[in-house]
Design an enzyme around this catalytic site. Structure first.
Site, PDB file in Angstrom:
ATOM      1  CB  SER A  12      -0.946   0.011   1.199  1.00 43.36           C
ATOM      2  OG  SER A  12      -0.252  -0.288   2.392  1.00 43.36           O
ATOM      3  CG  ASP A  50      -3.529   3.773   8.654  1.00 40.16           C
ATOM      4  OD1 ASP A  50      -2.418   4.332   8.874  1.00 40.16           O
ATOM      5  OD2 ASP A  50      -3.911   3.489   7.506  1.00 40.16           O
ATOM      6  CG  HIS A  93      -1.644   3.053   4.947  1.00 38.69           C
ATOM      7  ND1 HIS A  93      -2.841   2.579   5.436  1.00 38.69           N
ATOM      8  CD2 HIS A  93      -1.114   2.057   4.205  1.00 38.69           C
ATOM      9  CE1 HIS A  93      -3.037   1.347   5.004  1.00 38.69           C
ATOM     10  NE2 HIS A  93      -1.999   1.002   4.254  1.00 38.69           N
TER      11      HIS A  93
END
Ligand code: NAG
Ligand code: NAG
Length: 262
Positions: free
Chosen positions: A32, A236, A239
């Site tokens: 990601s 989170d 990221h």
């Protein structure tokens, strides 16, 4: 055809993006944080992840930065760069565009950059081993990119490992990563392919330290690294936010120019 020619003498006809060809190809792979999550937030009304649509100046589109679409044609790259490839997730700003803009800012005569986005969120190194879907997609797209241009592959940019921070996976990480790099180089017949690896700063599991150690100790020719440690993260804790995606992209560019830019 003839009329079109006559017409174009009087009116400057636009070059169609799919007729553009890059001079320098970069492969972008991993999970990601390479795909890009900068500006992605949880919309509390819908409980869905949305991108805020904010494109910082370092991520601006230009005709000198192309992307290889899924349909294997080249077009002008724009954020979110991985939207077609990492299409089951909400993509945002990642390192690819700031990497490219930084190279062009420092080397105005570098030529047209062709990005080959291949990163997919949530993927483990096991899912990138030779013969897997992701591996085949990466090697396949790299070959298409190379064959469609006169350009060579400048580097593979690799940012992955957050999903390998469990005890078992973290211990196997170094061997799996080295095998992956060796296999990619062999299948691209490019034994010296430059690889720039991001040393991760966050992970899902308690063994981030093992994965970082593995990444720091890879000892293969033409593998260099930049460290994401200390960059700011989204709420989170996993990221990179937009600002950090820009700064790691720029560090990747500086590393490329310093190590492989002649
Ligand atoms: C968004 O936040 C809510 C509340 O914390 C949570 O229940 C939901 O799973 C989140 N959605 C996503 C897609 O992360
Ligand atoms: C390829 O995909 C791009 C992006 O989705 C699109 O703009 C373009 O028209 C497509 N080209 C062809 C030949 O299908």
């Amino acid at each position: 055809m003839f009329l079109h020619f006559i017409f174009c003498i009087f009116v400057q006809c636009d070059v169609k993006p799919q007729e553009l060809k890059p001079n320098n190809i970069f492969l972008l792979a991993g999970q990601s944080n390479m795909a890009g999550r900068g500006g992605v937030y949880n919309d509390t009304k819908t409980n869905l992840l949305e991108w805020d649509g904010q494109v910082p100046p370092q991520c601006t589109s230009t005709p000198n930065i192309l992307t290889l679409y899924l349909n294997q044609t080249w077009g002008i790259a724009s954020e979110p760069l991985h939207k077609e490839i990492d299409n089951s997730k909400t993509c945002g700003v990642g390192p690819g565009m700031p990497f490219s803009n930084q190279i062009l800012a420092k080397r105005p005569n570098f030529g047209v950059i062709g990005l080959v986005p291949c990163a997919v969120g949530g993927t483990k190194i096991e899912e990138w081993q030779k013969g897997t879907i992701l591996y085949n997609q990466l090697v396949g797209r790299a070959k298409v990119a190379r064959e469609s241009t006169s350009g060579n592959i400048g580097a593979l940019l690799w940012y992955q490992g957050e999903s390998d921070c469990g005890e078992q996976d973290s211990m196997l990480y170094k061997g799996r990563l080295e095998k992956f790099f060796n296999d990619v180089r062999q299948d691209l017949q490019s034994p010296d392919l430059p690889i720039i690896l991001v040393v991760i700063s966050a992970g899902e599991g308690n063994f981030l330290r093992n994965v970082r150690d593995a990444q720091l100790n890879i000892n293969l020719k033409n593998v260099v690294r930049v460290d994401a440690m200390g960059l700011t993260l989204l709420p989170d804790h996993l990221h990179l936010d937009t600002k950090s995606a820009v700064s790691i992209g720029q560090e990747l560019a500086d590393s490329f120019l310093n190590n492989f830019g002649q």
